[in-house]
Design a protein around this motif. Structure first.
Motif, PDB file in Angstrom:
ATOM      1  N   LEU A 116       0.850  -1.193   0.000  1.00  0.00           N
ATOM      2  CA  LEU A 116       0.000   0.000   0.000  1.00  0.00           C
ATOM      3  C   LEU A 116       0.880   1.235   0.000  1.00  0.00           C
ATOM      4  CD1 LEU A 116      -2.709  -1.207   2.549  1.00  0.00           C
ATOM      5  CD2 LEU A 116      -2.875  -1.140   0.063  1.00  0.00           C
ATOM      6  N   GLU A 117       1.489   1.521  -1.148  1.00  0.00           N
ATOM      7  CA  GLU A 117       2.376   2.663  -1.358  1.00  0.00           C
ATOM      8  C   GLU A 117       1.592   3.711  -2.124  1.00  0.00           C
ATOM      9  OE1 GLU A 117       6.162   3.996  -0.396  1.00  0.00           O
ATOM     10  OE2 GLU A 117       5.868   1.839  -0.517  1.00  0.00           O
ATOM     11  N   VAL A 118       1.439   4.913  -1.549  1.00  0.00           N
ATOM     12  CA  VAL A 118       0.522   5.891  -2.116  1.00  0.00           C
ATOM     13  C   VAL A 118       1.042   7.290  -1.796  1.00  0.00           C
ATOM     14  CG1 VAL A 118      -0.903   5.911  -0.023  1.00  0.00           C
ATOM     15  CG2 VAL A 118      -1.950   6.512  -2.227  1.00  0.00           C
ATOM     16  N   LEU A 119       0.668   8.269  -2.599  1.00  0.00           N
ATOM     17  CA  LEU A 119       1.028   9.649  -2.298  1.00  0.00           C
ATOM     18  C   LEU A 119       0.200  10.158  -1.118  1.00  0.00           C
ATOM     19  CD1 LEU A 119       1.208  11.202  -5.886  1.00  0.00           C
ATOM     20  CD2 LEU A 119       3.097  10.388  -4.471  1.00  0.00           C
ATOM     21  N   ARG A 120       0.814  10.999  -0.293  1.00  0.00           N
ATOM     22  CA  ARG A 120       0.102  11.539   0.857  1.00  0.00           C
ATOM     23  C   ARG A 120      -1.185  12.229   0.439  1.00  0.00           C
ATOM     24  NH1 ARG A 120      -1.617  15.725   2.853  1.00  0.00           N
ATOM     25  NH2 ARG A 120      -0.802  16.883   1.074  1.00  0.00           N
ATOM     26  N   GLY A 121      -1.119  13.031  -0.602  1.00  0.00           N
ATOM     27  CA  GLY A 121      -2.306  13.739  -1.061  1.00  0.00           C
ATOM     28  C   GLY A 121      -3.392  12.816  -1.562  1.00  0.00           C
ATOM     29  N   GLU A 122      -3.005  11.726  -2.216  1.00  0.00           N
ATOM     30  CA  GLU A 122      -3.980  10.752  -2.693  1.00  0.00           C
ATOM     31  C   GLU A 122      -4.672  10.060  -1.527  1.00  0.00           C
ATOM     32  OE1 GLU A 122      -4.335   9.387  -6.613  1.00  0.00           O
ATOM     33  OE2 GLU A 122      -4.692  11.424  -5.881  1.00  0.00           O
ATOM     34  N   LEU A 123      -3.894   9.703  -0.490  1.00  0.00           N
ATOM     35  CA  LEU A 123      -4.490   9.070   0.685  1.00  0.00           C
ATOM     36  C   LEU A 123      -5.426  10.038   1.388  1.00  0.00           C
ATOM     37  CD1 LEU A 123      -4.741   6.654   2.563  1.00  0.00           C
ATOM     38  CD2 LEU A 123      -2.688   7.455   3.764  1.00  0.00           C
ATOM     39  N   ALA A 124      -5.024  11.304   1.508  1.00  0.00           N
ATOM     40  CA  ALA A 124      -5.894  12.302   2.133  1.00  0.00           C
ATOM     41  C   ALA A 124      -7.197  12.438   1.367  1.00  0.00           C
ATOM     42  CB  ALA A 124      -5.175  13.645   2.216  1.00  0.00           C
ATOM     43  N   ARG A 125      -7.112  12.425   0.039  1.00  0.00           N
ATOM     44  CA  ARG A 125      -8.318  12.521  -0.792  1.00  0.00           C
ATOM     45  C   ARG A 125      -9.254  11.338  -0.546  1.00  0.00           C
ATOM     46  NH1 ARG A 125      -9.563   9.889  -5.174  1.00  0.00           N
ATOM     47  NH2 ARG A 125      -7.439   9.096  -5.477  1.00  0.00           N
ATOM     48  N   ILE A 126      -8.700  10.132  -0.456  1.00  0.00           N
ATOM     49  CA  ILE A 126      -9.511   8.939  -0.245  1.00  0.00           C
ATOM     50  C   ILE A 126     -10.176   8.972   1.128  1.00  0.00           C
ATOM     51  CG2 ILE A 126      -9.365   6.432   0.067  1.00  0.00           C
ATOM     52  CD1 ILE A 126      -7.135   6.490  -2.096  1.00  0.00           C
ATOM     53  N   LEU A 127      -9.405   9.341   2.156  1.00  0.00           N
ATOM     54  CA  LEU A 127      -9.955   9.394   3.508  1.00  0.00           C
ATOM     55  C   LEU A 127     -11.047  10.457   3.615  1.00  0.00           C
ATOM     56  CD1 LEU A 127      -6.625   9.128   5.536  1.00  0.00           C
ATOM     57  CD2 LEU A 127      -8.376   7.355   5.349  1.00  0.00           C
ATOM     58  N   THR A 128     -10.818  11.612   3.023  1.00  0.00           N
ATOM     59  CA  THR A 128     -11.809  12.679   3.063  1.00  0.00           C
ATOM     60  C   THR A 128     -13.102  12.246   2.380  1.00  0.00           C
ATOM     61  OG1 THR A 128     -10.089  14.382   3.129  1.00  0.00           O
ATOM     62  CG2 THR A 128     -12.276  15.063   2.387  1.00  0.00           C
ATOM     63  N   GLY A 129     -12.967  11.605   1.238  1.00  0.00           N
ATOM     64  CA  GLY A 129     -14.143  11.164   0.500  1.00  0.00           C
ATOM     65  C   GLY A 129     -14.931  10.079   1.198  1.00  0.00           C
ATOM     66  N   ALA A 130     -14.285   9.353   2.112  1.00  0.00           N
ATOM     67  CA  ALA A 130     -14.960   8.266   2.826  1.00  0.00           C
ATOM     68  C   ALA A 130     -15.773   8.751   4.010  1.00  0.00           C
ATOM     69  CB  ALA A 130     -13.928   7.239   3.299  1.00  0.00           C
ATOM     70  N   CYS A 131     -15.542   9.995   4.449  1.00  0.00           N
ATOM     71  CA  CYS A 131     -16.257  10.492   5.625  1.00  0.00           C
ATOM     72  C   CYS A 131     -17.746  10.665   5.321  1.00  0.00           C
ATOM     73  CB  CYS A 131     -15.646  11.812   6.080  1.00  0.00           C
ATOM     74  SG  CYS A 131     -13.988  11.633   6.798  1.00  0.00           S
ATOM     75  N   GLY A 132     -18.550  10.506   6.350  1.00  0.00           N
ATOM     76  CA  GLY A 132     -19.992  10.472   6.168  1.00  0.00           C
ATOM     77  C   GLY A 132     -20.690  11.785   6.448  1.00  0.00           C
ATOM     78  N   ASP A 133     -22.020  11.684   6.669  1.00  0.00           N
ATOM     79  CA  ASP A 133     -22.872  12.857   6.781  1.00  0.00           C
ATOM     80  C   ASP A 133     -22.635  13.681   8.036  1.00  0.00           C
ATOM     81  OD1 ASP A 133     -24.053  12.088   4.447  1.00  0.00           O
ATOM     82  OD2 ASP A 133     -25.805  11.153   5.395  1.00  0.00           O
ATOM     83  N   GLY A 134     -21.973  13.085   9.033  1.00  0.00           N
ATOM     84  CA  GLY A 134     -21.732  13.812  10.270  1.00  0.00           C
ATOM     85  C   GLY A 134     -20.462  14.630  10.270  1.00  0.00           C
ATOM     86  N   VAL A 135     -19.817  14.792   9.110  1.00  0.00           N
ATOM     87  CA  VAL A 135     -18.550  15.537   9.018  1.00  0.00           C
ATOM     88  C   VAL A 135     -18.749  16.777   8.149  1.00  0.00           C
ATOM     89  CG1 VAL A 135     -16.110  15.455   8.384  1.00  0.00           C
ATOM     90  CG2 VAL A 135     -17.244  13.393   9.265  1.00  0.00           C
TER      91      VAL A 135
END
Length: 420
Positions: free
Chosen positions: A119-138
């Motif tokens: 799981l080798e990934v760019l920091r910005g790409e990981l941040a984008r994925i994590l942000t997109g996974a957050c739900g309605d309470g964020v």
């Protein structure tokens, strides 16, 4: 009272109708912040993430997810998304001043935690994925930062640079090693020890050329200097320039001064170095850091808790910062979810710190001589280092070394997330 600039409408979600455990402010939207937002929303909090930058910071260099943090991603349902965003790196090659291969460590199937992680990934790409996974309470705010923190037994009041005042039940400081908010929270006797490793690093994103391949190419040369080139999944190349030195003002120089200093230190080298120096001289993305571990005597004060680099920066030399951020965010949510209604968070913070601190201390306990061993001053030292990499590349030795890069506590079990 106006709100800070919000994220684009497509990224802002409305709160859900379910009962809330309370309101949480998370400061920082790199990796630890969005990971904390995801899990805290999952266990019932209404979360606001505040990012100082006005625009999403989607740049950054290679990071990886190892050990128990891989299981955290699995529980988030994000492993496949991170795999799809992988940099495509196929392994590590040590090279000499002419770019000739000295030794190589190919990434192999079934070895997810080798020098090049699965799981080798760019920091910005990981941040984008994590942000997109957050739900309605964020909810996402940007373009502002905290300048004052006041606490009572029941809440935390924060004042932002733009003048707005907000009240929250909890605050999670998920900022970098130089966190300003940390200094507003911890008293003089709680301030962290900042342990320099004696190494400066400069990270740059440069145009890709036909000569670039899918290997992480690493050159160490006399003068305690190193240069690396790594592939990414965005059509560019990620370069680093590292050098050992006493404390100085390199990190605080203006960009033009940083470029001039890098030219002075690396201008005599061949291989791909002139290309890297030319690129950063033409304004390509450049980020510099005086590598410093953060050792805090405590990670919380009242209703405020530190997470990630603000609490325990291990530096890129340890190679575990991203994994610890993901792991810490999950365990923090587990312990907060175990609180009884109305119970103060101190007990949860104490349990969380008791679980995480041994893992962090192990990551910060670098092998003797690190990072000097990989950055020798003399030509003899450089020759010995290269010989050492050739020995380490032998398959039996490589199998043993893989245990040293396995990430935080791979054999430990994650605590369960409470039902409901």
């Amino acid at each position: 009272m106006s709100e800070p600039t919000a994220a684009p409408a497509s990224s802002v979600t409305a709160p859900s109708d379910r009962p809330s455990r309370g309101r949480v402010l998370v400061t920082g939207a790199s990796v630890a912040g969005p990971a904390a937002a995801y899990w805290l929303e999952r266990v019932g909090y209404d979360v606001t993430v505040l990012e100082r930058s006005a625009e999403p910071r989607l740049g950054g260099q290679n990071v990886d997810v190892r050990g128990l943090a891989r299981e955290v991603l699995e529980r988030m349902g994000l492993r496949e998304a991170v795999l799809a965003a992988n940099t495509g790196e196929v392994g590590t090659r040590f090279v000499d001043e002419r770019g000739r291969t000295v030794s190589e460590f190919p990434a192999e199937a079934g070895e997810p935690d080798g020098p090049t992680a699965e799981l080798e990934v760019l920091r910005g790409e990981l941040a984008r994925i994590l942000t997109g996974a957050c739900g309605d309470g964020v909810t996402w705010w940007s373009g502002d930062h905290v300048v004052e923190v006041e606490q009572s037994a029941e809440e935390v009041t924060v004042t932002l640079a733009g003048g707005d005042v907000h009240r929250f039940d909890l605050v999670v400081v998920a900022e970098g090693p130089r966190s300003h908010t940390r200094g507003l929270v911890l008293g003089p006797e709680q301030r962290p020890e900042l342990k320099r490793l004696g190494m400066h690093m400069a990270w740059a994103t440069i145009p890709r050329t036909a000569d670039d391949d899918r290997w992480w190419r690493w050159m160490s040369v006399p003068g305690s200097r190193s240069v690396t080139l790594r592939p990414d999944n965005l059509g560019t190349t990620r370069a680093t320039l590292g050098f050992m030195d006493d404390p100085g003002d390199f990190e605080d120089l203006p960009p033009a001064g940083q470029v001039a200093e890098l030219r002075r230190r690396f201008g005599d080298l061949g291989w791909e170095v002139p290309r890297v120096l030319d690129a950063i001289g033409q304004g390509e993305e450049l980020y510099v850091e005086d590598l410093t571990q953060v050792v805090c005597p405590t990670w919380s004060a009242g209703r405020v808790v530190l997470l990630g680099d603000a609490a325990w920066c291990v530096t890129p030399i340890a190679g575990a910062g991203t994994s610890l951020a993901l792991l810490g965010a999950y365990v923090l949510a587990v312990e907060l979810a175990a609180l009884a209604p109305g119970e103060a968070p101190a007990a949860a913070y104490e349990r969380w710190e008791g679980w995480m601190r041994p893992v962090v201390e192990e990551a910060q306990d670098l092998p003797p001589g690190t990072p000097r061993l990989a950055n020798p001053q003399s030509r003899v030292g450089t020759t010995l280092f290269r010989a050492g990499t050739r020995l380490a590349a032998l398959r039996p030795v490589r199998a043993l070394a893989s245990r040293l890069t396995s990430g935080p506590d791979p054999d430990r079990e994650l605590p369960p997330l409470p039902a409901g």
